[in-house]
Enzyme design. Structure first.
Site, PDB file in Angstrom:
ATOM      1  N   ASP A 136       0.820  -1.103  -0.050  1.00  0.00           N
ATOM      2  CA  ASP A 136       0.006   0.058   0.144  1.00  0.00           C
ATOM      3  C   ASP A 136       0.829   1.250  -0.098  1.00  0.00           C
ATOM      4  O   ASP A 136       2.065   1.209   0.591  1.00  0.00           O
ATOM      5  CB  ASP A 136      -0.792   0.158   1.216  1.00  0.00           C
ATOM      6  CG  ASP A 136      -1.995   1.067   1.109  1.00  0.00           C
ATOM      7  OD1 ASP A 136      -1.754   2.235   1.024  1.00  0.00           O
ATOM      8  OD2 ASP A 136      -3.273   0.522   1.226  1.00  0.00           O
ATOM      9  N   ALA A 148      -2.046   0.307  12.594  1.00  0.00           N
ATOM     10  CA  ALA A 148      -1.871  -1.063  12.610  1.00  0.00           C
ATOM     11  C   ALA A 148      -2.005  -1.670  11.105  1.00  0.00           C
ATOM     12  O   ALA A 148      -0.931  -2.676  10.741  1.00  0.00           O
ATOM     13  CB  ALA A 148      -2.808  -1.821  13.426  1.00  0.00           C
ATOM     14  N   TYR A 149      -2.836  -1.160  10.303  1.00  0.00           N
ATOM     15  CA  TYR A 149      -2.859  -1.342   8.860  1.00  0.00           C
ATOM     16  C   TYR A 149      -1.604  -1.142   8.193  1.00  0.00           C
ATOM     17  O   TYR A 149      -0.925  -1.940   7.469  1.00  0.00           O
ATOM     18  CB  TYR A 149      -4.041  -0.871   8.143  1.00  0.00           C
ATOM     19  CG  TYR A 149      -4.167  -0.930   6.678  1.00  0.00           C
ATOM     20  CD1 TYR A 149      -4.612  -2.203   6.041  1.00  0.00           C
ATOM     21  CD2 TYR A 149      -3.457  -0.008   5.889  1.00  0.00           C
ATOM     22  CE1 TYR A 149      -4.857  -2.463   4.750  1.00  0.00           C
ATOM     23  CE2 TYR A 149      -3.355  -0.316   4.414  1.00  0.00           C
ATOM     24  CZ  TYR A 149      -3.904  -1.376   3.918  1.00  0.00           C
ATOM     25  OH  TYR A 149      -4.138  -1.491   2.517  1.00  0.00           O
ATOM     26  N   ALA A 150      -1.146   0.141   8.416  1.00  0.00           N
ATOM     27  CA  ALA A 150       0.212   0.595   7.723  1.00  0.00           C
ATOM     28  C   ALA A 150       1.468  -0.164   8.067  1.00  0.00           C
ATOM     29  O   ALA A 150       2.018  -0.682   7.321  1.00  0.00           O
ATOM     30  CB  ALA A 150       0.352   1.980   8.038  1.00  0.00           C
ATOM     31  N   LYS A 153       1.258  -3.740   6.604  1.00  0.00           N
ATOM     32  CA  LYS A 153       1.522  -3.469   5.305  1.00  0.00           C
ATOM     33  C   LYS A 153       3.162  -3.371   4.932  1.00  0.00           C
ATOM     34  O   LYS A 153       3.595  -3.803   3.937  1.00  0.00           O
ATOM     35  CB  LYS A 153       0.713  -2.663   4.510  1.00  0.00           C
ATOM     36  CG  LYS A 153      -0.769  -3.114   4.206  1.00  0.00           C
ATOM     37  CD  LYS A 153      -0.629  -4.198   3.122  1.00  0.00           C
ATOM     38  CE  LYS A 153      -2.240  -4.447   2.875  1.00  0.00           C
ATOM     39  NZ  LYS A 153      -2.335  -5.362   1.625  1.00  0.00           N
TER      40      LYS A 153
END
Length: 237
Positions: A136, A148-150, A153
């Site tokens: 991403d 957390a997503y970043a 990824k």
């Protein structure tokens, strides 16, 4: 075209579905994983795409999927790790569990699948075999609401380098890092204009640009260990 199928995780909707359908149209056998049953899956099945349910939120679920995948095919032309969850950060006692879930989906599942399915890739009779990680654009800058997503990824982006070195020269390992590619249901005009303004290209391109990027990686024998940005020039803003 290869006789060995291409696996796309999270291939039931959006970018994953588009790439699965385009690959099938180009004559490639395709296997997808999906999280839950949905009407779109019947359309994919009618086009000859094999659909396997998968729960990547636990190690047991990941290993179960691999076992069923190996029961379905003895070789793979490529693995495209597209399964993802754009979940916002949780607060309080739920934060740890929410982070762990994203870690398993974005990092642990690709890590274990890459290790356990190396033999399937090496069994492919084609001269080129690929692993592609869908990361991403947010990896470059972090996120106030999706930390957390970043972070997970970003971990997947780093796995690209490790597996590229580990599996060279027989298997190429690369990543694609999209920014906003498609609109979601309920996105209003104000959101669309704000999203367009974030990139130099000033557009929401649609999923075709991801398929073009995937094809480039699948068709180029001399590229490994890179992350291909597909962000419309956001770094220029």
């Amino acid at each position: 075209m290869s006789a060995s199928p291409i696996l796309i995780t999270g291939g039931a909707q959006r970018l994953g579905r588009h790439c699965a359908e385009r690959l099938a149209e180009d004559g490639h056998p395709v296997i997808i994983s999906y999280r839950r049953e949905r009407p779109e899956l019947e359309v994919l099945r009618s086009r000859g795409i094999v659909t396997l349910p998968a729960d990547f939120s636990s190690e047991a679920g990941i290993l179960d999927f691999i076992a069923r995948l190996k029961g379905e095919t003895s070789s793979l032309r490529a693995i495209v790790h597209n399964a993802s969850d754009w979940a916002p950060d949780s607060q309080g006692d739920e934060a740890g569990a929410a982070f762990e879930r994203l870690f398993r989906i974005h990092m642990q599942a690709p890590y274990i699948i890459n290790l356990h399915c190396r033999e399937l890739l090496e069994a492919c009779g084609e001269p080129q075999r690929d692993i592609v990680h869908m990361t991403d654009y947010v990896v470059q800058k972090g996120s106030k609401k999706h930390a957390a997503y970043a972070a997970t990824k970003a971990g997947l982006a780093n796995l690209t380098l490790s597996f590229a070195a580990m599996y060279a020269p027989r298997i190429q390992v690369n990543a694609i890092a999209p920014a906003l590619i498609m609109l979601g249901e309920g996105d209003d005009e104000a959101y669309v204009e704000k999203a367009k303004a974030k990139s130099a290209m000033g557009m929401v391109p649609g999923p075709g640009v991801i398929y073009q990027s995937l094809r480039y990686l699948l068709d180029n024998r001399y590229v490994t260990g890179i992350t291909l940005p597909v962000d419309g020039g956001r770094h220029l803003r």
